[in-house]
Scaffold this motif. Structure first.
Motif, mmCIF file in Angstrom:
data_model
loop_
_atom_site.group_PDB
_atom_site.id
_atom_site.type_symbol
_atom_site.label_atom_id
_atom_site.label_comp_id
_atom_site.label_asym_id
_atom_site.label_seq_id
_atom_site.Cartn_x
_atom_site.Cartn_y
_atom_site.Cartn_z
ATOM 1 N N PRO A 97 3.460 8.874 11.817
ATOM 2 C CA PRO A 97 4.433 9.199 10.758
ATOM 3 C C PRO A 97 5.884 9.146 11.231
ATOM 4 C CG PRO A 97 2.580 10.694 10.633
ATOM 5 C CD PRO A 97 2.383 9.873 11.884
ATOM 6 N N ASN A 98 6.152 9.598 12.461
ATOM 7 C CA ASN A 98 7.546 9.596 12.940
ATOM 8 C C ASN A 98 8.016 8.208 13.371
ATOM 9 O OD1 ASN A 98 5.952 9.514 15.214
ATOM 10 N ND2 ASN A 98 7.277 10.826 16.429
ATOM 11 N N LYS A 99 7.102 7.240 13.376
ATOM 12 C CA LYS A 99 7.466 5.859 13.732
ATOM 13 C C LYS A 99 7.466 4.953 12.495
ATOM 14 C CE LYS A 99 7.393 6.453 18.287
ATOM 15 N NZ LYS A 99 8.591 6.359 19.118
ATOM 16 N N ASN A 100 7.265 5.545 11.330
ATOM 17 C CA ASN A 100 7.115 4.711 10.132
ATOM 18 C C ASN A 100 8.425 4.042 9.730
ATOM 19 O OD1 ASN A 100 8.495 5.894 7.631
ATOM 20 N ND2 ASN A 100 7.503 7.718 8.456
ATOM 21 N N ASN A 101 8.265 2.890 9.114
ATOM 22 C CA ASN A 101 9.417 2.191 8.550
ATOM 23 C C ASN A 101 9.161 1.918 7.076
ATOM 24 O OD1 ASN A 101 11.411 1.892 10.557
ATOM 25 N ND2 ASN A 101 10.089 0.474 11.633
ATOM 26 N N PHE A 102 8.644 2.918 6.395
ATOM 27 C CA PHE A 102 8.340 2.756 4.978
ATOM 28 C C PHE A 102 9.619 2.669 4.153
ATOM 29 C CE2 PHE A 102 4.433 5.512 5.939
ATOM 30 C CZ PHE A 102 3.692 4.400 6.302
ATOM 31 N N ALA A 103 9.551 1.885 3.117
ATOM 32 C CA ALA A 103 10.587 1.924 2.095
ATOM 33 C C ALA A 103 10.010 2.682 0.901
ATOM 34 C CB ALA A 103 10.978 0.500 1.690
ATOM 35 N N ILE A 123 0.869 -1.172 0.000
ATOM 36 C CA ILE A 123 0.000 0.000 0.000
ATOM 37 C C ILE A 123 0.905 1.221 0.000
ATOM 38 C CG2 ILE A 123 -0.205 -0.119 2.529
ATOM 39 C CD1 ILE A 123 -2.984 1.134 2.242
ATOM 40 N N GLY A 124 0.575 2.214 -0.810
ATOM 41 C CA GLY A 124 1.465 3.367 -0.881
ATOM 42 C C GLY A 124 0.863 4.570 -1.577
ATOM 43 N N CYS A 125 1.705 5.581 -1.746
ATOM 44 C CA CYS A 125 1.294 6.845 -2.352
ATOM 45 C C CYS A 125 2.548 7.556 -2.849
ATOM 46 C CB CYS A 125 0.575 7.713 -1.313
ATOM 47 S SG CYS A 125 1.628 8.161 0.097
ATOM 48 N N ASP A 126 2.354 8.698 -3.473
ATOM 49 C CA ASP A 126 3.464 9.547 -3.917
ATOM 50 C C ASP A 126 4.243 10.016 -2.680
ATOM 51 O OD1 ASP A 126 5.082 11.664 -4.774
ATOM 52 O OD2 ASP A 126 3.588 12.441 -6.162
ATOM 53 N N ALA A 186 -1.007 12.382 1.938
ATOM 54 C CA ALA A 186 -1.216 10.995 1.521
ATOM 55 C C ALA A 186 -0.379 10.046 2.386
ATOM 56 C CB ALA A 186 -0.867 10.831 0.044
ATOM 57 N N VAL A 187 0.859 10.440 2.673
ATOM 58 C CA VAL A 187 1.722 9.623 3.544
ATOM 59 C C VAL A 187 1.079 9.488 4.921
ATOM 60 C CG1 VAL A 187 3.967 9.452 4.681
ATOM 61 C CG2 VAL A 187 3.842 10.247 2.313
ATOM 62 N N GLU A 188 0.549 10.587 5.440
ATOM 63 C CA GLU A 188 -0.099 10.558 6.750
ATOM 64 C C GLU A 188 -1.333 9.660 6.736
ATOM 65 O OE1 GLU A 188 -0.666 14.723 7.391
ATOM 66 O OE2 GLU A 188 1.325 15.001 8.289
ATOM 67 N N LYS A 189 -2.032 9.652 5.601
ATOM 68 C CA LYS A 189 -3.223 8.798 5.477
ATOM 69 C C LYS A 189 -2.834 7.321 5.469
ATOM 70 C CE LYS A 189 -7.434 8.084 2.820
ATOM 71 N NZ LYS A 189 -8.165 8.328 1.557
ATOM 72 N N VAL A 190 -1.733 6.995 4.800
ATOM 73 C CA VAL A 190 -1.244 5.605 4.807
ATOM 74 C C VAL A 190 -0.891 5.199 6.237
ATOM 75 C CG1 VAL A 190 0.571 4.030 4.025
ATOM 76 C CG2 VAL A 190 -0.436 5.643 2.409
#
Length: 208
Positions: free
Chosen positions: A61-67, A40-43, A49-53
């Protein structure tokens, strides 16, 4: 309600790719296939959009481990510092089922870089997702679709994924059944490459 779009790797529909990219540019959230599990992702440049994901995944958001998913190696160099050794290794292994942890540079959006100096990068061996990123012109964030099942950790059936997320995302791409083994995560911030999570990719076979 999300739109359910079926795409085939060997015969992708350019109009559909453009429709998905348009959605991303408008701040949309998509679910898409990779060479491992569905993501699941966004631009990456759309903070809302990142905050919504993050909201969908139940994380801050500050705990995310997105690649981030890039199109090719030169695309990775736009967002991360890549040593010669890391470049050689990635050239052998990508596109493929690996996530490389690298030192990020100033192009990594602040919403992804909060409190971190590193960024995870992927170039999945999946033509659908790579074409979307190429058409968009910059990476998308990626985080795995987890399953509520105690036995199966990752959701593999795009129709069931659609049922679950149809009111939370804008597009669900059906690229066929996904895998239920995630990517292998490799720390490449130094040239002592270390596997942090063993997944589908076998790094040892490339280090010989």
């Amino acid at each position: 309600m999300a739109e359910f779009i079926k795409l085939y790797e060997k015969n992708t529909d350019q109009r559909r790719i453009e429709q998905i990219v348009s959605c991303l540019k408008d701040g949309g959230i998509i679910i898409y296939p990779t060479d491992t599990v569905y993501g699941i992702g966004c631009d990456i440049h759309n903070t809302r959009a990142v905050e919504k994901v993050c909201q969908i995944k139940g994380i801050k958001p500050n705990k995310n481990n997105f690649a981030i998913i890039c199109y090719d190696l030169s695309h990775i160099a736009d967002y991360a510092k890549v040593s010669n050794s890391a470049f050689k290794l990635m050239k052998k292994t990508l596109p493929g089922p690996f996530t490389f942890i690298l030192d990020g540079n100033s192009n990594v959006p602040k919403v992804l870089a909060q409190g971190k100096k590193t960024v995870g990068v992927r170039i999945p061996d999946n033509e659908i997702t790579r074409l979307i990123v190429k058409e968009l012109g910059n990476p998308i964030i990626t985080t795995s679709i987890k399953d509520d099942d105690d036995v199966i950790e990752y959701s593999t059936d795009p129709e069931l994924i659609f049922e679950k997320f149809q009111h939370q995302v804008d597009i669900v791409i059906d690229g066929g059944y996904g895998n239920n083994i995630p990517s292998t995560i490799v720390d490449a911030t130094t040239d002592d490459f270390e596997v942090i999570r063993q997944g589908l990719g076998d790094l040892e076979s490339f280090l010989v």
